[in-house]
Design an enzyme around this catalytic site. Sequence first.
Site, PDB file in Angstrom:
ATOM      1  N   ARG A   1    -191.187 -52.307  -4.702  1.00 61.53           N
ATOM      2  CA  ARG A   1    -192.446 -52.998  -4.464  1.00 61.53           C
ATOM      3  C   ARG A   1    -192.167 -54.493  -4.387  1.00 61.53           C
ATOM      4  O   ARG A   1    -191.763 -55.099  -5.371  1.00 61.53           O
ATOM      5  CB  ARG A   1    -193.441 -52.712  -5.595  1.00 61.53           C
ATOM      6  CG  ARG A   1    -194.797 -53.346  -5.327  1.00 61.53           C
ATOM      7  CD  ARG A   1    -195.822 -52.907  -6.332  1.00 61.53           C
ATOM      8  NE  ARG A   1    -195.754 -53.692  -7.544  1.00 61.53           N
ATOM      9  CZ  ARG A   1    -196.481 -53.453  -8.639  1.00 61.53           C
ATOM     10  NH1 ARG A   1    -197.285 -52.427  -8.661  1.00 61.53           N
ATOM     11  NH2 ARG A   1    -196.374 -54.218  -9.686  1.00 61.53           N
TER      12      ARG A   1
ATOM     13  N   SER B   1    -201.772 -44.126  -4.339  1.00 68.13           N
ATOM     14  CA  SER B   1    -202.389 -44.632  -5.571  1.00 68.13           C
ATOM     15  C   SER B   1    -203.828 -44.155  -5.657  1.00 68.13           C
ATOM     16  O   SER B   1    -204.581 -44.264  -4.690  1.00 68.13           O
ATOM     17  CB  SER B   1    -202.394 -46.164  -5.574  1.00 68.13           C
ATOM     18  OG  SER B   1    -201.092 -46.667  -5.657  1.00 68.13           O
TER      19      SER B   1
ATOM     20  N   LYS C   1    -199.016 -56.387 -12.712  1.00 62.37           N
ATOM     21  CA  LYS C   1    -199.877 -56.405 -11.540  1.00 62.37           C
ATOM     22  C   LYS C   1    -201.239 -56.898 -11.988  1.00 62.37           C
ATOM     23  O   LYS C   1    -201.699 -56.557 -13.079  1.00 62.37           O
ATOM     24  CB  LYS C   1    -199.983 -54.977 -10.983  1.00 62.37           C
ATOM     25  CG  LYS C   1    -200.429 -54.895  -9.538  1.00 62.37           C
ATOM     26  CD  LYS C   1    -200.415 -53.449  -9.052  1.00 62.37           C
ATOM     27  CE  LYS C   1    -201.030 -53.347  -7.667  1.00 62.37           C
ATOM     28  NZ  LYS C   1    -201.069 -51.960  -7.202  1.00 62.37           N
TER      29      LYS C   1
END
Lengths: 224, 224
Positions: A40, A109, A138
């Site tokens: 990511r 997700s 995050k």
Amino acid sequence: MMRVDLRLNAIVDPERAGGRALAELARLCAQGGATLVQLRDKQSDTRALIEEARAIKQALAPFGVPFVINDRVDVALAAGADGVHVGQDDMAAEDARRLLGPAAIIGLSVKNVSEAEAAPIALIDYVGSGGVYATLSKQQKNPPIGPEGLARIIGVLRRRAQQSGKALPVCGIAGIDAGNAAPVIAAGADGVAVISALSLASDPTAAARALRQIVDAMLAKRGT
Amino acid sequence: MMRVDLRLNAIVDPERAGGRALAELARLCAQGGATLVQLRDKQSDTRALIEEARAIKQALAPFGVPFVINDRVDVALAAGADGVHVGQDDMAAEDARRLLGPAAIIGLSVKNVSEAEAAPIALIDYVGSGGVYATLSKQQKNPPIGPEGLARIIGVLRRRAQQSGKALPVCGIAGIDAGNAAPVIAAGADGVAVISALSLASDPTAAARALRQIVDAMLAKRGT
């Protein structure tokens, strides 16, 4: 489509890598028992992303651990990764499946029950669901759902997957470490997705091994 | 590969759209004579980017004006755009060609003579070169190269394209408007790439028409 082993999904992110090269980090995690690695990287230019992905792919090859890219189907295609993980604002699973083909891994997700009800079950291979706990990895728009919220989402996904006659593994994500992983599996998850608990650990291999032991023990207890 | 008409390359960017929807802006530019439209969006999520690209593609369809995406091969593939424009930090032209196939348009940014010497001529369909003038549309790391600098880059590209036996159109980019477009063509360019001079114009169609007149007149003068 393939049955994804989701017991320990290690996510490597240059913003949470503690100064380590991502390929080295991926290798250390795989050595400790990571069963899926995700890259990511929301900041790098495309060319750097592809180089990063190629290095990680090479590092993982000896372990046979599958490797997916967050969001970027172009990077997955260019680097020959095994698939992608898409969020609700990323490419639709339908488009990703069309571009990546039937053999690719596509993870999605799912943050709440209504997203679980809407998830394109037939097009995806696994689900990452959360945020289970609070995290610094995050920015979280919503409060943590906790193991209870995760259990509700998993309930919906299990019912829908059963109706489709397919297996759909689910991992919990956000703020998970060795101290709080057990309730995630107890809630029905097939594994945990982890960033900081591995990448910021002094010994990521040992941290991965510890997490795998907890997950495996809880799964054995559940009888799966 | 196809011969790209580069006379008026309209770039639409949500950060420089003056509040207009990009698809409408693309339509207005095409109506005025834009010969190539590029979507450049460095901020939107992938899903929004794909929706944006699909809307622009639909808006351009009646005009037959080709449509490329800046950087994002995944968006080009998902939306069925005609190709991509890649910068030096974006996906390598070799990878983009492999993923998009032989019929796609691939444009490359070339900022200086050494990049012109290194450009993969056989893999690309056109070049955008600059920054020719100062601009507010993009952060410029280097001082403007001016029409003189552009002429030097075009000289290198022309020689190399001739050696490869192919046509490689080049447009100038950055800060170009009706007041300074003529020297860009006089420097050897086949056209101009424009953002603000179209998208922030009160009448983008009229602005496109005016730019096309200047470019076409200068090209006629040069006898191409």
